[in-house]
Design a protein around this motif. Structure first.
Motif, PDB file in Angstrom:
ATOM      1  N   PRO A   1       0.672  -1.380  -0.043  1.00  0.00           N
ATOM      2  CA  PRO A   1      -0.097  -0.014   0.171  1.00  0.00           C
ATOM      3  C   PRO A   1       0.846   1.334   0.082  1.00  0.00           C
ATOM      4  CG  PRO A   1       0.151  -0.906   2.124  1.00  0.00           C
ATOM      5  CD  PRO A   1       0.815  -1.909   1.167  1.00  0.00           C
ATOM      6  N   GLU A   2       2.068   1.319   0.565  1.00  0.00           N
ATOM      7  CA  GLU A   2       3.058   2.298   0.382  1.00  0.00           C
ATOM      8  C   GLU A   2       3.594   2.780  -1.122  1.00  0.00           C
ATOM      9  OE1 GLU A   2       6.740   4.092   2.885  1.00  0.00           O
ATOM     10  OE2 GLU A   2       5.971   1.942   3.348  1.00  0.00           O
ATOM     11  N   GLN A   3       3.289   3.723  -1.641  1.00  0.00           N
ATOM     12  CA  GLN A   3       3.769   4.097  -2.756  1.00  0.00           C
ATOM     13  C   GLN A   3       5.020   4.660  -2.677  1.00  0.00           C
ATOM     14  OE1 GLN A   3       2.045   3.342  -5.755  1.00  0.00           O
ATOM     15  NE2 GLN A   3       0.619   2.330  -4.027  1.00  0.00           N
ATOM     16  N   SER A   4       6.172   3.991  -2.327  1.00  0.00           N
ATOM     17  CA  SER A   4       7.515   4.517  -2.010  1.00  0.00           C
ATOM     18  C   SER A   4       8.476   3.739  -3.404  1.00  0.00           C
ATOM     19  CB  SER A   4       7.915   4.213  -0.568  1.00  0.00           C
ATOM     20  OG  SER A   4       9.317   4.443  -0.744  1.00  0.00           O
ATOM     21  N   PRO A   5       9.409   4.529  -3.887  1.00  0.00           N
ATOM     22  CA  PRO A   5      10.324   3.801  -4.623  1.00  0.00           C
ATOM     23  C   PRO A   5      11.079   2.616  -3.991  1.00  0.00           C
ATOM     24  CG  PRO A   5      10.447   5.983  -4.844  1.00  0.00           C
ATOM     25  CD  PRO A   5       9.806   5.693  -3.717  1.00  0.00           C
ATOM     26  N   ALA A   6      11.255   2.565  -2.634  1.00  0.00           N
ATOM     27  CA  ALA A   6      11.891   1.550  -1.958  1.00  0.00           C
ATOM     28  C   ALA A   6      11.225   0.122  -2.169  1.00  0.00           C
ATOM     29  CB  ALA A   6      12.166   1.846  -0.737  1.00  0.00           C
ATOM     30  N   THR A   7       9.810   0.270  -2.416  1.00  0.00           N
ATOM     31  CA  THR A   7       9.097  -0.845  -2.485  1.00  0.00           C
ATOM     32  C   THR A   7       9.034  -1.764  -3.664  1.00  0.00           C
ATOM     33  OG1 THR A   7       7.071   0.368  -2.741  1.00  0.00           O
ATOM     34  CG2 THR A   7       7.787  -0.117  -0.525  1.00  0.00           C
ATOM     35  N   GLN A   8       9.757  -1.102  -4.662  1.00  0.00           N
ATOM     36  CA  GLN A   8       9.785  -1.740  -6.212  1.00  0.00           C
ATOM     37  C   GLN A   8      10.505  -2.941  -6.036  1.00  0.00           C
ATOM     38  OE1 GLN A   8       9.902   1.545  -9.203  1.00  0.00           O
ATOM     39  NE2 GLN A   8      11.387   2.234  -7.783  1.00  0.00           N
ATOM     40  N   TYR A   9      10.467  -3.558  -7.272  1.00  0.00           N
ATOM     41  CA  TYR A   9      11.066  -4.891  -7.355  1.00  0.00           C
ATOM     42  C   TYR A   9      12.459  -4.538  -7.784  1.00  0.00           C
ATOM     43  CZ  TYR A   9      10.875  -9.942  -8.345  1.00  0.00           C
ATOM     44  OH  TYR A   9      11.120 -11.077  -8.383  1.00  0.00           O
ATOM     45  N   THR A  10      13.543  -5.104  -6.939  1.00  0.00           N
ATOM     46  CA  THR A  10      15.040  -4.600  -7.080  1.00  0.00           C
ATOM     47  C   THR A  10      15.682  -5.416  -8.200  1.00  0.00           C
ATOM     48  OG1 THR A  10      15.799  -5.945  -5.335  1.00  0.00           O
ATOM     49  CG2 THR A  10      15.136  -3.713  -4.962  1.00  0.00           C
ATOM     50  N   ALA A  11      16.857  -5.138  -8.878  1.00  0.00           N
ATOM     51  CA  ALA A  11      17.799  -6.097  -9.446  1.00  0.00           C
ATOM     52  C   ALA A  11      18.079  -7.420  -8.603  1.00  0.00           C
ATOM     53  CB  ALA A  11      18.856  -5.234 -10.037  1.00  0.00           C
ATOM     54  N   SER A  12      18.142  -7.222  -7.355  1.00  0.00           N
ATOM     55  CA  SER A  12      18.844  -8.281  -6.550  1.00  0.00           C
ATOM     56  C   SER A  12      17.930  -9.306  -6.521  1.00  0.00           C
ATOM     57  CB  SER A  12      19.441  -7.763  -5.351  1.00  0.00           C
ATOM     58  OG  SER A  12      20.402  -7.031  -5.388  1.00  0.00           O
ATOM     59  N   SER A  13      16.536  -8.744  -6.122  1.00  0.00           N
ATOM     60  CA  SER A  13      15.368  -9.767  -6.058  1.00  0.00           C
ATOM     61  C   SER A  13      14.830 -10.339  -7.321  1.00  0.00           C
ATOM     62  CB  SER A  13      14.290  -9.153  -5.610  1.00  0.00           C
ATOM     63  OG  SER A  13      13.878  -8.032  -6.228  1.00  0.00           O
ATOM     64  N   PHE A  14      15.121  -9.951  -8.515  1.00  0.00           N
ATOM     65  CA  PHE A  14      14.720 -10.231  -9.747  1.00  0.00           C
ATOM     66  C   PHE A  14      15.793 -11.606  -9.983  1.00  0.00           C
ATOM     67  CE2 PHE A  14      14.569 -10.923 -13.995  1.00  0.00           C
ATOM     68  CZ  PHE A  14      13.178 -10.554 -14.728  1.00  0.00           C
ATOM     69  N   SER A  15      17.189 -11.420  -9.728  1.00  0.00           N
ATOM     70  CA  SER A  15      17.896 -12.688  -9.977  1.00  0.00           C
ATOM     71  C   SER A  15      18.264 -13.171  -8.968  1.00  0.00           C
ATOM     72  CB  SER A  15      19.435 -11.893 -10.405  1.00  0.00           C
ATOM     73  OG  SER A  15      19.883 -11.238  -9.204  1.00  0.00           O
ATOM     74  N   GLN A  16      17.365 -13.142  -7.870  1.00  0.00           N
ATOM     75  CA  GLN A  16      17.486 -14.143  -6.634  1.00  0.00           C
ATOM     76  C   GLN A  16      17.361 -15.643  -7.014  1.00  0.00           C
ATOM     77  OE1 GLN A  16      14.410 -14.531  -3.470  1.00  0.00           O
ATOM     78  NE2 GLN A  16      16.029 -13.657  -2.051  1.00  0.00           N
ATOM     79  N   PRO A  17      16.253 -15.941  -7.845  1.00  0.00           N
ATOM     80  CA  PRO A  17      16.208 -17.532  -8.009  1.00  0.00           C
ATOM     81  C   PRO A  17      17.217 -18.251  -8.471  1.00  0.00           C
ATOM     82  CG  PRO A  17      14.231 -16.311  -8.722  1.00  0.00           C
ATOM     83  CD  PRO A  17      15.364 -15.251  -8.340  1.00  0.00           C
ATOM     84  N   VAL A  18      17.900 -17.485  -9.738  1.00  0.00           N
ATOM     85  CA  VAL A  18      19.153 -17.928 -10.312  1.00  0.00           C
ATOM     86  C   VAL A  18      20.333 -17.834  -9.407  1.00  0.00           C
ATOM     87  CG1 VAL A  18      20.718 -17.381 -12.166  1.00  0.00           C
ATOM     88  CG2 VAL A  18      18.503 -16.896 -12.603  1.00  0.00           C
ATOM     89  N   ARG A  19      20.674 -16.941  -8.633  1.00  0.00           N
ATOM     90  CA  ARG A  19      21.448 -16.943  -7.561  1.00  0.00           C
ATOM     91  C   ARG A  19      21.555 -17.888  -6.781  1.00  0.00           C
ATOM     92  NH1 ARG A  19      20.417 -12.088  -5.854  1.00  0.00           N
ATOM     93  NH2 ARG A  19      19.779 -12.783  -3.781  1.00  0.00           N
ATOM     94  N   ARG A  20      20.190 -18.456  -6.142  1.00  0.00           N
ATOM     95  CA  ARG A  20      20.402 -19.188  -5.092  1.00  0.00           C
ATOM     96  C   ARG A  20      20.262 -20.564  -5.879  1.00  0.00           C
ATOM     97  NH1 ARG A  20      15.749 -17.204  -0.752  1.00  0.00           N
ATOM     98  NH2 ARG A  20      17.140 -15.599   0.082  1.00  0.00           N
TER      99      ARG A  20
END
Length: 668
Positions: free
Chosen positions: A566-585
């Motif tokens: 619910p909070e409209q903040s840039p910090a709550t966007q999907y990040t590059a690290s979270s995007f690549s997390q499945p491949v990384r793990r």
């Protein structure tokens, strides 16, 4: 005539470098002058390279180099093709730098070496003897090293330049040993003499390995790729584009010249090494690219992946050629050269775009970007097209060359050797995985950097770059689209080189109706980029029209979808690290060492949670670091020889003499 024009143009590039050095101490801004000269000279060489002259090679010997031998230069269909790649990329980089170079704090560190770098690459493609080839190779390496070291105030850049210099020296030594084996005891270093000689199988295999090490180290072929993701981000963006788009292709040219031309008829097993190393390089490069946050380092690892794709195709061409399968060999060889050309185009755009982002937003960490499509719309549009091209999406050029490589792989069941029957499908599966990961990698890079909201004040204050930079990127993007929509012209252009080096050519594509291409025959498979482009454009226009026609015009009000937050903040966007997390793990413990550090405060603790990520190169830590420590230990041990007594020196000389006498006795 074309060869004379090229040689005089190379001399003009050297003169431009001398002029830049002369003007460096006079407080004169020579940026536009030097880059403008480079732009004009590169266009001249490009025009001379594509000038129709038939299949005959042009040669000239100049009274320089080794005494009584001279320097030999040759312009044939292969060298002309790579000259076109080098100088098209050089002209684009020079034009881009007319605007981008105005932001350079220390232009005198770059301007003298930029035209010299271009001259070195051109001389490598023209050299027709081993001595001239190696001198030009070192010329190219040292000038590019100086450009990597341009921003030497940064300790990381100095480290990158040192590693690049070490790997360049290793590659040159490998090529020197290879040419020494080819020349033999007679010492005939001209390519004509080497080409006419007979080479024993063991010697040919050893030269093949040395060529893979020497040319592969400059191209970025694993496991000798470690310099590339360090040097490309350290260099200025237009130099990075030139190193990735042109210099790595000069290395590919060196491999082709040695293995396909000078070594003679191949054995079937010659193709296994380039194919397997190419597949490993492609997978390794794109996996590392997927987890990078630095935009230029991401593009550098992507270059490694594309070099792997090219070597897969070259390995296939060697295997088919060894078995007398001229048409499949021509298909694989043409696909390799076509992909080299394509990669030069879209990777130059991407590095130019990274430079534009760095200039406009002051950041190249994609975690701190976002929303650039609103502030840099033209750069965002061009980067989107280049991302689609490198992801092998039609109708752009990257799709055509990779599709042709897959067509060659599908012909591998006809190979008679069981080793090739097993290796090629595995290589094809790795190539398919790499292609899929490439698309995911650039969805991540483009989406995080250009879409969403700005993640930092620098991104929020970004501005569009100068018209010179935008024009250079737009021109190359138009070429990417043109080569993807009308690939038949490029295929027919490469066909003379395929006929010369693998003994066959693809069917004449200009004779196929509707501007289609058919790698083997129309009944087997075909592709029409123009019709596909028209279909994509018409489908998109129809979908947009239907949405506007069928959508209700009534205004409706309702709660906005908060996408789970619910909070409209840039910090709550999907990040590059979270995007690549499945491949990384999934692959972190296999391909690279990835360690996640999470500091989660206890309930009631008001301090923020912190997430840290550490990524290490397993190959660098497991191989290069032990070698480096071993070299340091041996150097420290040998350093004791400086403090021996006179008796110790005499004993050392006596021991060396006895050892040499034993070697001579055993040798006889």
């Amino acid at each position: 005539m074309p060869l004379t024009i090229v040689l005089w143009s190379v001399a003009a590039l050297l003169g431009a470098g001398g002029l830049a050095a002369a003007l460096a101490g006079r407080r004169i801004d020579a940026t536009r002058l030097v880059y403008g000269l480079c732009f004009g000279i590169c266009l001249t060489i490009f025009a001379a390279a594509v000038m129709p002259r038939g299949a005959a090679a042009l040669t000239v010997a100049l009274p320089m180099g080794i005494p009584w031998v001279g320097a030999h230069f040759r312009l044939d269909v292969l060298s002309a093709f790579f000259l076109a790649i080098v100088n098209l990329a050089g002209a684009a980089a020079s034009f881009y730098a007319i605007g981008y170079g105005a932001h350079e704090k220390h232009p005198s560190r770059i301007l003298p070496f930029f035209p010299v770098f271009l001259a070195g690459m051109n001389l490598v493609a023209l050299a027709d003897d081993a001595f001239s080839f190696l001198v030009a190779w070192e010329f190219m390496s040292l000038s590019s090293w100086a450009l990597v070291l341009a921003h030497h105030e940064d300790a990381e850049n100095r480290r990158a330049a040192f590693i690049y210099l070490v790997m360049a020296s290793f590659g040159a030594l490998s090529l020197l040993l290879g040419f020494g084996l080819l020349a033999g005891a007679s010492g005939e270093y001209s390519f004509a003499s080497i080409r006419a000689a007979q080479h024993e199988p063991w010697k040919a295999g050893l030269v093949l390995g040395l060529a893979l090490l020497g040319a592969g180290s400059k191209a970025g072929l694993a496991p000798v790729h470690i310099w590339l993701p360090l040097a490309h981000p350290a260099a200025p963006s237009h130099v990075s584009a030139l190193m990735s788009g042109a210099m790595t292709k000069v290395a590919v040219y060196g491999f082709i010249r040695i293995v396909f031309d000078l070594l003679g008829p191949p054995a079937f097993w010659w193709g296994i090494g380039p194919m397997t190393l190419g597949a490993a390089t492609a997978a390794l490069g794109i996996l590392f690219a997927t987890i990078q946050s630095d935009l230029k380092k991401l593009l550098a690892y992507s270059t490694i992946e594309n070099i792997g794709v090219i070597f897969i195709a070259l390995g296939l061409a060697l295997a088919f050629k060894a078995n007398g399968m001229a048409l499949p060999a021509a298909l694989a060889f043409t696909a390799a050269l076509f992909h080299a050309f394509n990669h030069s185009l879209f990777k130059s755009i991407l590095f130019f775009g990274a430079g534009a982002v760095l200039t406009g937003a002051g950041e190249r960490d994609i975690e701190r970007l976002g929303g650039l499509i609103h502030r840099m719309p033209q750069t965002a549009f061009v980067m989107l097209g280049a991302a689609m091209a490198i992801s092998a999406l039609p109708p752009f050029n990257g799709f055509v060359s990779e599709w042709m490589i897959f067509q060659a792989i599908l012909l591998s069941p006809s190979l008679p050797q069981w080793s090739l029957k097993l290796v090629v499908p595995a290589v094809g599966a790795t190539l398919a995985l790499s292609a899929a990961l490439t698309a995911g990698c650039f969805v991540r890079a483009y989406g995080v950097a250009f879409l969403g909201r700005a993640r930092s004040e620098a991104a929020a204050a970004a501005r569009e770059v100068d018209p010179w930079s935008r024009s250079a990127m737009s021109f190359l993007l138009a070429l990417c689209l043109l080569a993807g929509v009308l690939p038949s012209y490029m295929i027919d252009t490469i066909s003379p080189a395929a006929r010369l080096f693998v003994g066959g050519r693809m069917p004449a594509q200009e004779e196929i109706p509707w501007l289609s291409i058919a790698p083997i025959a129309e009944s087997r498979s075909s592709y029409n980029g123009l019709l596909l482009a028209v279909f994509i454009a018409a489908s998109a226009a129809l979908a947009a029209w239907l949405v506007h026609v069928l959508a209700s015009r009534k205004m409706r009000r309702g709660p906005a979808w908060d996408c789970g937050f619910p909070e409209q903040s840039p910090a709550t966007q999907y990040t590059a690290s979270s995007f690549s997390q499945p491949v990384r793990r999934a692959l972190g413990d296999i391909v690279f060492v990835a360690r996640e550090h999470l500091d989660m405060p206890a309930p009631g603790d008001t301090r923020p949670a912190r997430f840290g990520l550490e990524i290490r190169d397993r190959l660098f830590d497991g191989f290069y670091m032990p070698v480096s420590r071993g070299v340091g230990y041996i150097a420290d041990f040998l350093n004791r020889a400086h403090y021996l007594t006179i008796q110790g020196y005499l004993g050392l000389v006596f021991a060396a003499l006895v050892l040499l006498l034993l070697v001579v006795a055993i040798w006889q």
